[in-house]
Design a protein around this motif. Sequence first.
Motif, mmCIF file in Angstrom:
data_model
loop_
_atom_site.group_PDB
_atom_site.id
_atom_site.type_symbol
_atom_site.label_atom_id
_atom_site.label_comp_id
_atom_site.label_asym_id
_atom_site.label_seq_id
_atom_site.Cartn_x
_atom_site.Cartn_y
_atom_site.Cartn_z
ATOM 1 N N ALA A 10 -47.410 -72.918 -25.230
ATOM 2 C CA ALA A 10 -45.943 -71.574 -24.683
ATOM 3 C C ALA A 10 -45.853 -71.056 -26.535
ATOM 4 O O ALA A 10 -45.775 -69.955 -26.905
ATOM 5 N N GLU A 11 -45.297 -71.540 -27.346
ATOM 6 C CA GLU A 11 -45.453 -71.194 -28.391
ATOM 7 C C GLU A 11 -46.078 -70.732 -29.404
ATOM 8 O O GLU A 11 -46.377 -69.789 -29.918
ATOM 9 N N GLN A 12 -47.838 -71.706 -29.023
ATOM 10 C CA GLN A 12 -48.859 -70.907 -29.323
ATOM 11 C C GLN A 12 -49.424 -69.567 -29.080
ATOM 12 O O GLN A 12 -49.842 -68.586 -30.488
ATOM 13 N N VAL A 13 -49.183 -69.303 -27.962
ATOM 14 C CA VAL A 13 -48.976 -67.721 -27.493
ATOM 15 C C VAL A 13 -48.657 -67.454 -28.084
ATOM 16 O O VAL A 13 -48.511 -65.862 -28.651
ATOM 17 N N ARG A 14 -47.072 -67.745 -28.125
ATOM 18 C CA ARG A 14 -46.425 -66.534 -28.478
ATOM 19 C C ARG A 14 -46.462 -65.871 -30.201
ATOM 20 O O ARG A 14 -46.619 -65.090 -30.324
ATOM 21 N N LEU A 15 -46.534 -67.451 -30.733
ATOM 22 C CA LEU A 15 -47.352 -67.119 -32.426
ATOM 23 C C LEU A 15 -48.606 -66.077 -32.303
ATOM 24 O O LEU A 15 -48.765 -64.866 -33.325
ATOM 25 N N ALA A 16 -49.474 -66.031 -31.330
ATOM 26 C CA ALA A 16 -50.456 -66.152 -32.059
ATOM 27 C C ALA A 16 -50.493 -64.084 -31.702
ATOM 28 O O ALA A 16 -50.847 -63.070 -32.390
ATOM 29 N N GLU A 17 -49.925 -64.257 -30.278
ATOM 30 C CA GLU A 17 -49.343 -62.243 -30.407
ATOM 31 C C GLU A 17 -48.623 -61.467 -31.057
ATOM 32 O O GLU A 17 -48.934 -60.513 -31.767
ATOM 33 N N GLU A 18 -47.448 -61.950 -32.045
ATOM 34 C CA GLU A 18 -46.933 -62.127 -32.914
ATOM 35 C C GLU A 18 -47.287 -61.267 -34.117
ATOM 36 O O GLU A 18 -47.262 -60.432 -34.998
ATOM 37 N N GLN A 19 -48.977 -62.529 -34.265
ATOM 38 C CA GLN A 19 -49.604 -61.826 -35.066
ATOM 39 C C GLN A 19 -50.630 -60.911 -34.675
ATOM 40 O O GLN A 19 -50.771 -60.128 -35.883
ATOM 41 N N ILE A 20 -50.638 -61.366 -33.894
ATOM 42 C CA ILE A 20 -51.597 -59.632 -33.384
ATOM 43 C C ILE A 20 -50.863 -58.191 -33.766
ATOM 44 O O ILE A 20 -51.253 -56.916 -34.039
ATOM 45 N N VAL A 21 -49.656 -58.499 -33.184
ATOM 46 C CA VAL A 21 -48.722 -57.226 -32.910
ATOM 47 C C VAL A 21 -48.334 -56.883 -34.456
ATOM 48 O O VAL A 21 -48.662 -55.839 -35.442
ATOM 49 N N ALA A 22 -48.710 -57.723 -34.928
ATOM 50 C CA ALA A 22 -48.422 -57.327 -36.803
ATOM 51 C C ALA A 22 -49.517 -57.151 -37.489
ATOM 52 O O ALA A 22 -49.616 -55.976 -38.350
ATOM 53 N N GLN A 23 -50.422 -58.032 -37.511
ATOM 54 C CA GLN A 23 -51.840 -57.128 -37.774
ATOM 55 C C GLN A 23 -52.392 -55.372 -37.287
ATOM 56 O O GLN A 23 -52.254 -54.885 -38.313
ATOM 57 N N SER A 24 -51.600 -55.817 -36.147
ATOM 58 C CA SER A 24 -51.954 -54.299 -35.265
ATOM 59 C C SER A 24 -51.647 -52.945 -36.293
ATOM 60 O O SER A 24 -51.481 -51.537 -36.426
ATOM 61 N N LYS A 25 -50.434 -53.580 -36.580
ATOM 62 C CA LYS A 25 -49.850 -51.887 -37.632
ATOM 63 C C LYS A 25 -50.170 -51.811 -38.499
ATOM 64 O O LYS A 25 -49.835 -50.797 -39.031
ATOM 65 N N ARG A 26 -50.689 -52.337 -39.544
ATOM 66 C CA ARG A 26 -51.175 -51.918 -40.553
ATOM 67 C C ARG A 26 -52.480 -51.047 -40.525
ATOM 68 O O ARG A 26 -52.457 -50.655 -41.596
ATOM 69 N N ILE A 27 -52.746 -51.006 -39.213
ATOM 70 C CA ILE A 27 -53.988 -50.522 -39.069
ATOM 71 C C ILE A 27 -53.843 -49.296 -37.972
ATOM 72 O O ILE A 27 -53.922 -49.263 -36.719
ATOM 73 N N ASP A 28 -53.311 -47.565 -38.439
ATOM 74 C CA ASP A 28 -53.110 -46.566 -36.900
ATOM 75 C C ASP A 28 -53.569 -45.795 -38.125
ATOM 76 O O ASP A 28 -53.791 -45.338 -39.205
ATOM 77 N N PHE A 29 -54.555 -45.288 -36.751
ATOM 78 C CA PHE A 29 -55.709 -43.890 -37.139
ATOM 79 C C PHE A 29 -55.570 -42.780 -36.186
ATOM 80 O O PHE A 29 -55.016 -43.201 -35.119
ATOM 81 N N PHE A 30 -56.328 -42.054 -36.001
ATOM 82 C CA PHE A 30 -56.840 -41.103 -35.568
ATOM 83 C C PHE A 30 -57.733 -41.019 -35.578
ATOM 84 O O PHE A 30 -58.907 -40.391 -36.571
ATOM 85 N N LEU A 31 -58.943 -40.697 -34.470
ATOM 86 C CA LEU A 31 -60.085 -39.621 -34.624
ATOM 87 C C LEU A 31 -60.349 -37.871 -34.775
ATOM 88 O O LEU A 31 -59.030 -37.664 -34.567
ATOM 89 N N THR A 32 -61.501 -38.039 -35.359
ATOM 90 C CA THR A 32 -61.461 -36.582 -35.667
ATOM 91 C C THR A 32 -63.234 -36.177 -35.739
ATOM 92 O O THR A 32 -63.978 -36.894 -36.019
ATOM 93 N N GLU A 33 -63.478 -34.965 -36.006
ATOM 94 C CA GLU A 33 -64.995 -34.313 -36.115
ATOM 95 C C GLU A 33 -64.842 -33.304 -37.271
ATOM 96 O O GLU A 33 -64.151 -32.890 -36.704
ATOM 97 N N TYR A 34 -65.883 -33.518 -38.168
ATOM 98 C CA TYR A 34 -66.248 -32.348 -38.981
ATOM 99 C C TYR A 34 -67.209 -31.986 -39.053
ATOM 100 O O TYR A 34 -68.281 -32.498 -38.582
ATOM 101 N N SER A 35 -67.559 -30.598 -39.168
ATOM 102 C CA SER A 35 -69.004 -29.975 -39.426
ATOM 103 C C SER A 35 -69.552 -30.452 -40.457
ATOM 104 O O SER A 35 -69.219 -30.114 -41.536
ATOM 105 N N VAL A 36 -70.509 -30.437 -41.230
ATOM 106 C CA VAL A 36 -71.760 -30.476 -41.596
ATOM 107 C C VAL A 36 -71.008 -30.048 -42.824
ATOM 108 O O VAL A 36 -71.020 -30.280 -44.386
ATOM 109 N N GLU A 37 -71.251 -28.308 -42.500
ATOM 110 C CA GLU A 37 -70.666 -27.674 -43.969
ATOM 111 C C GLU A 37 -69.766 -28.017 -44.405
ATOM 112 O O GLU A 37 -68.635 -27.438 -45.626
ATOM 113 N N LEU A 38 -68.434 -28.143 -43.461
ATOM 114 C CA LEU A 38 -66.937 -27.758 -44.240
ATOM 115 C C LEU A 38 -67.314 -29.779 -44.739
ATOM 116 O O LEU A 38 -66.827 -29.712 -46.117
ATOM 117 N N LEU A 39 -68.032 -30.474 -44.262
ATOM 118 C CA LEU A 39 -68.107 -31.795 -45.369
ATOM 119 C C LEU A 39 -68.558 -31.093 -46.594
ATOM 120 O O LEU A 39 -68.279 -31.694 -47.574
#
Length: 360
Positions: A10-39
Motif C-alpha cells: 500500500a505504501e508503494q502504491v501511495r508513493l507511485a501515485e504521488e509521483q504521478i501527480v507531481a510529474q503531471s503538474k509539470r506538463i500543463d498544456f492546451f491544444l490548438t490549430e493554426y492555418s498554414v498561412e498564419l504559421l
Amino acid sequence: MARPKERPTAEQVRLAEEQIVAQSKRIDFFLTEYSVELLAQKVRDGEYVVPDYQREYVWEERRKSRFIESLIMGLPIPFVFFWEMPDGRLEIVDGSQRLRTIEEFVYGGLQLGELDPLTHLSGFRFDDLPESRQRKIKNRSVRGIVLNEHADEAARLDMFERINTGSKTAKNAEIRRGALKGPFLDVVTELANAPLLAQLAPLPLKAKRERGYEELVTRLFAYGDGLEDYKDRPSEFLFAYSKKMNAAFAADPKLAEIYRERFNAVLNFVSQNFPFGFRKAERSTATPRTRFESIAIGVDRALAERPELADRAADEIAVSSWINLPEFQKITSSDGANAIARLRGRIDFVKNKLVANAIN
C-alpha cells in the motif's frame, strides 16, 4: 525486466501515485490549430522564439520537398509543440524545421525537388500554383500543443526527447547547449574540438554536426564524477549534471583547468596504450558510444585511483591482453546499454583491468 513476485505494498502504491501527480503538474498544456498561412506569417515576422539548439536549419532539400508534398496532399502533419513564455510569446519546443520549411515555401521561393507521387509538381514554387491552390494550401491547418509557462526547462527537454525517440542521443548535446549556456559547457565545447579526440574517436559527419563530441565529453565527466543520481535516463542525468556544473564552474573558475587536465590525461593515456583508440578496429570510421564510455571513464577512474599508471610503459599496461576478449565485446554491446548495471559493468571492467596491472 522480470516482474516482481510480490504485489506492491500500500505504501508503494501511495508513493507511485504521488509521483504521478507531481510529474503531471509539470506538463500543463492546451491544444490548438493554426492555418498554414498564419504559421508562415509568424515565422516570417519572427514572432516565434527558436531556442539555440534548434537554430540551425538542417533539413536537406529532398526532405523539405517531401514535407511540402505531404502538406499539399492533405496528409496528417505531426503536432507542433510550443512553450508559452511568461511574456506571452511562443517558443518552439519541437517543429522548427517544419515551420521554417512552410515559411520558405510560401514566402521564400522554395523550389520543390523530385516528387512522388505528385511528379508533375516537381520544380514548382508556391507562386507557380494557381491562386485557388495557393488559398487551399494556406487554409490547411496544423495542430499544435502549447505548454504553459510553468513547464520548466527540464520538462521541455524531456518532452523534446520523448517526441524524438527515434533520433540519435547525440542530439541531446544540442539541446543542453541551447538551454544551459554556462562556463562548464563552454569548456565542454572547447575540449570537443580537440584534434586528438577526433583522431581517437572518429564520428560520422552527421554526428559531428549534432554535437556528438560534446556528448562524449559530457558523458566522460558526468559518469566519471559518479552515478549516484543516475536513473537509467541519460538525458535527464546529463542535463542536471551540466546545470550543476555550470554553477560550480562559475563559483570556482579554477575548476576549468582541473577538468581540462583530467580530459587530456585520459586522451593521452588512451593514445599511448589503446592501439585503436576508442575504435573497434584500425580503419573504423565510427566510435560506438558504449565503447567510448567504457574506455574513457574506466581510464579516468583508474588514473584517479592509481596515478602512477600514467608513467607505465604500454607493455606493462597490456591492454591487448583483454581488449579483444568476448567478455569486453559483450558488455560494450548496445543491448540495454543505458541500464545502470550495464553502464557500471563496462566502466568497472576497464578500470579493474588497468588497476590490476598497476598492482602486479
